[in-house]
Write a protein that holds these residues in place. Structure first.
Motif, PDB file in Angstrom:
ATOM      1  N   GLY A  68       1.047 -33.485 -33.339  1.00  0.00           N
ATOM      2  CA  GLY A  68       1.987 -34.583 -33.579  1.00  0.00           C
ATOM      3  C   GLY A  68       2.135 -34.851 -35.057  1.00  0.00           C
ATOM      4  N   ASN A  69       2.338 -36.097 -35.402  1.00  0.00           N
ATOM      5  CA  ASN A  69       2.642 -36.454 -36.782  1.00  0.00           C
ATOM      6  C   ASN A  69       1.484 -37.127 -37.507  1.00  0.00           C
ATOM      7  N   ALA A  70       1.390 -36.818 -38.777  1.00  0.00           N
ATOM      8  CA  ALA A  70       0.535 -37.555 -39.701  1.00  0.00           C
ATOM      9  C   ALA A  70       1.481 -38.234 -40.688  1.00  0.00           C
ATOM     10  N   VAL A  71       1.233 -39.492 -40.947  1.00  0.00           N
ATOM     11  CA  VAL A  71       2.137 -40.315 -41.740  1.00  0.00           C
ATOM     12  C   VAL A  71       1.314 -41.092 -42.761  1.00  0.00           C
ATOM     13  N   LEU A  72       1.872 -41.285 -43.935  1.00  0.00           N
ATOM     14  CA  LEU A  72       1.238 -42.146 -44.925  1.00  0.00           C
ATOM     15  C   LEU A  72       1.825 -43.544 -44.763  1.00  0.00           C
ATOM     16  N   ASP A  73       0.974 -44.494 -44.391  1.00  0.00           N
ATOM     17  CA  ASP A  73       1.408 -45.878 -44.179  1.00  0.00           C
ATOM     18  C   ASP A  73       1.217 -46.691 -45.448  1.00  0.00           C
ATOM     19  N   THR A  74       2.222 -47.481 -45.793  1.00  0.00           N
ATOM     20  CA  THR A  74       2.127 -48.484 -46.839  1.00  0.00           C
ATOM     21  C   THR A  74       2.232 -49.830 -46.135  1.00  0.00           C
ATOM     22  N   ILE A  75       1.171 -50.615 -46.199  1.00  0.00           N
ATOM     23  CA  ILE A  75       1.110 -51.875 -45.472  1.00  0.00           C
ATOM     24  C   ILE A  75       1.175 -53.021 -46.468  1.00  0.00           C
ATOM     25  N   LYS A 106       9.711 -34.209 -47.716  1.00  0.00           N
ATOM     26  CA  LYS A 106       8.807 -35.223 -48.262  1.00  0.00           C
ATOM     27  C   LYS A 106       7.853 -35.694 -47.167  1.00  0.00           C
ATOM     28  N   THR A 107       6.719 -36.167 -47.599  1.00  0.00           N
ATOM     29  CA  THR A 107       5.723 -36.687 -46.673  1.00  0.00           C
ATOM     30  C   THR A 107       6.306 -37.855 -45.888  1.00  0.00           C
ATOM     31  N   PRO A 108       6.164 -37.844 -44.558  1.00  0.00           N
ATOM     32  CA  PRO A 108       6.636 -38.968 -43.760  1.00  0.00           C
ATOM     33  C   PRO A 108       5.884 -40.241 -44.137  1.00  0.00           C
ATOM     34  N   GLY A 109       6.603 -41.347 -44.139  1.00  0.00           N
ATOM     35  CA  GLY A 109       5.983 -42.609 -44.491  1.00  0.00           C
ATOM     36  C   GLY A 109       6.444 -43.732 -43.587  1.00  0.00           C
ATOM     37  N   SER A 110       5.549 -44.636 -43.311  1.00  0.00           N
ATOM     38  CA  SER A 110       5.903 -45.873 -42.622  1.00  0.00           C
ATOM     39  C   SER A 110       5.615 -47.013 -43.569  1.00  0.00           C
ATOM     40  N   PHE A 111       6.561 -47.912 -43.661  1.00  0.00           N
ATOM     41  CA  PHE A 111       6.442 -49.079 -44.518  1.00  0.00           C
ATOM     42  C   PHE A 111       6.320 -50.274 -43.578  1.00  0.00           C
ATOM     43  N   ILE A 112       5.160 -50.890 -43.606  1.00  0.00           N
ATOM     44  CA  ILE A 112       4.807 -51.893 -42.611  1.00  0.00           C
ATOM     45  C   ILE A 112       4.702 -53.255 -43.279  1.00  0.00           C
ATOM     46  N   THR A 113       5.454 -54.209 -42.744  1.00  0.00           N
ATOM     47  CA  THR A 113       5.348 -55.594 -43.170  1.00  0.00           C
ATOM     48  C   THR A 113       4.469 -56.292 -42.155  1.00  0.00           C
ATOM     49  N   LEU A 114       3.312 -56.753 -42.593  1.00  0.00           N
ATOM     50  CA  LEU A 114       2.353 -57.425 -41.724  1.00  0.00           C
ATOM     51  C   LEU A 114       2.415 -58.927 -41.998  1.00  0.00           C
ATOM     52  N   ILE A 127       9.150 -49.723 -40.758  1.00  0.00           N
ATOM     53  CA  ILE A 127      10.300 -48.910 -41.146  1.00  0.00           C
ATOM     54  C   ILE A 127       9.750 -47.521 -41.421  1.00  0.00           C
ATOM     55  N   HIS A 128      10.253 -46.548 -40.682  1.00  0.00           N
ATOM     56  CA  HIS A 128       9.727 -45.189 -40.798  1.00  0.00           C
ATOM     57  C   HIS A 128      10.722 -44.301 -41.541  1.00  0.00           C
ATOM     58  N   TYR A 129      10.195 -43.465 -42.415  1.00  0.00           N
ATOM     59  CA  TYR A 129      11.001 -42.487 -43.158  1.00  0.00           C
ATOM     60  C   TYR A 129      10.441 -41.104 -42.889  1.00  0.00           C
ATOM     61  N   ARG A 130      11.317 -40.185 -42.496  1.00  0.00           N
ATOM     62  CA  ARG A 130      10.876 -38.818 -42.216  1.00  0.00           C
ATOM     63  C   ARG A 130      11.902 -37.840 -42.770  1.00  0.00           C
ATOM     64  N   ASP A 131      11.445 -36.954 -43.644  1.00  0.00           N
ATOM     65  CA  ASP A 131      12.272 -35.884 -44.204  1.00  0.00           C
ATOM     66  C   ASP A 131      11.464 -34.595 -44.139  1.00  0.00           C
TER      67      ASP A 131
END
Length: 186
Positions: free
Chosen positions: A8-15, A91-99, A109-113
């Motif tokens: 599956g996917n590995a994602v870099l999360d920014t929280i 680019k590395t997939p990223g999720s931008f998480i507002t907690l 918000i997920h970004y995948r390229d």
């Protein structure tokens, strides 16, 4: 304990933690920022690792600076990265998480390229060496062949599929696995 391969996917999360969820056009200041490795299969493998299982991830990884940070996060979680398909373009997939600190809710918000793991790459893995294969229920086009391959080469090893949300064609995969794991979104 079991030797598990997660596909599956590995994602870099920014929280970003905020005191309240912003209204449209509102500017708020985050009270905390953290980075974490994420992605459903990655998080599943991390939990299984904590329970004493040996886990490996089969995913795609870019070659940018964020990929180095993500790879370090996987290694810190003791997840084997031996089955990573490296992709030069993308680019590395990223999720931008507002907690929201106020109520614990989060907005993602997920970004995948980056393309998903290809069938051809997966087909080179000796899946018989694993006690369990766990698939993230996305990448339907390639998953069909991957699951057929798993059924061909595995004897008694379980094969699981995580179904996070409805996707075109996902139901056609249900009878190809031993265990289905559904999220509340589905």
């Amino acid at each position: 304990m079991a030797k598990i391969l997660g596909i599956g996917n590995a994602v870099l999360d920014t929280i970003l933690t905020v005191t309240h969820y912003p209204k449209e056009d509102e500017e708020v200041r985050a009270i905390n920022r953290t980075f974490s490795t994420g992605g459903n299969v990655n998080n599943t493998l991390y939990v299984l690792n904590q329970l004493g299982h040996e886990s490996s991830i089969c995913t795609t990884l870019a070659t940018d600076n964020e990929a180095k940070q993500l790879l370090l996060g996987l290694k810190n979680r003791h997840i084997s990265t031996a089955y990573i398909q490296k992709i030069i373009q993308g680019k590395t997939p990223g999720s931008f998480i507002t907690l929201n600190k106020e109520n614990g809710h989060r907005t993602i918000i997920h970004y995948r390229d980056l393309p998903e793991v290809s069938f051809d790459y997966f087909a080179k893995i000796t899946v018989e060496e694993f006690d369990w294969l766990h698939f993230e229920g996305r990448n339907i086009k390639n998953l069909t062949g991957m699951l057929n391959l798993a059924k061909t080469f595995l004897t008694n090893q379980p094969v699981s599929l995580e179904v996070e949300k409805p996707r075109n064609g996902i139901e056609t995969l249900f009878n190809q696995v031993n265990l289905l794991i559904f999220s509340h979104h589905y």
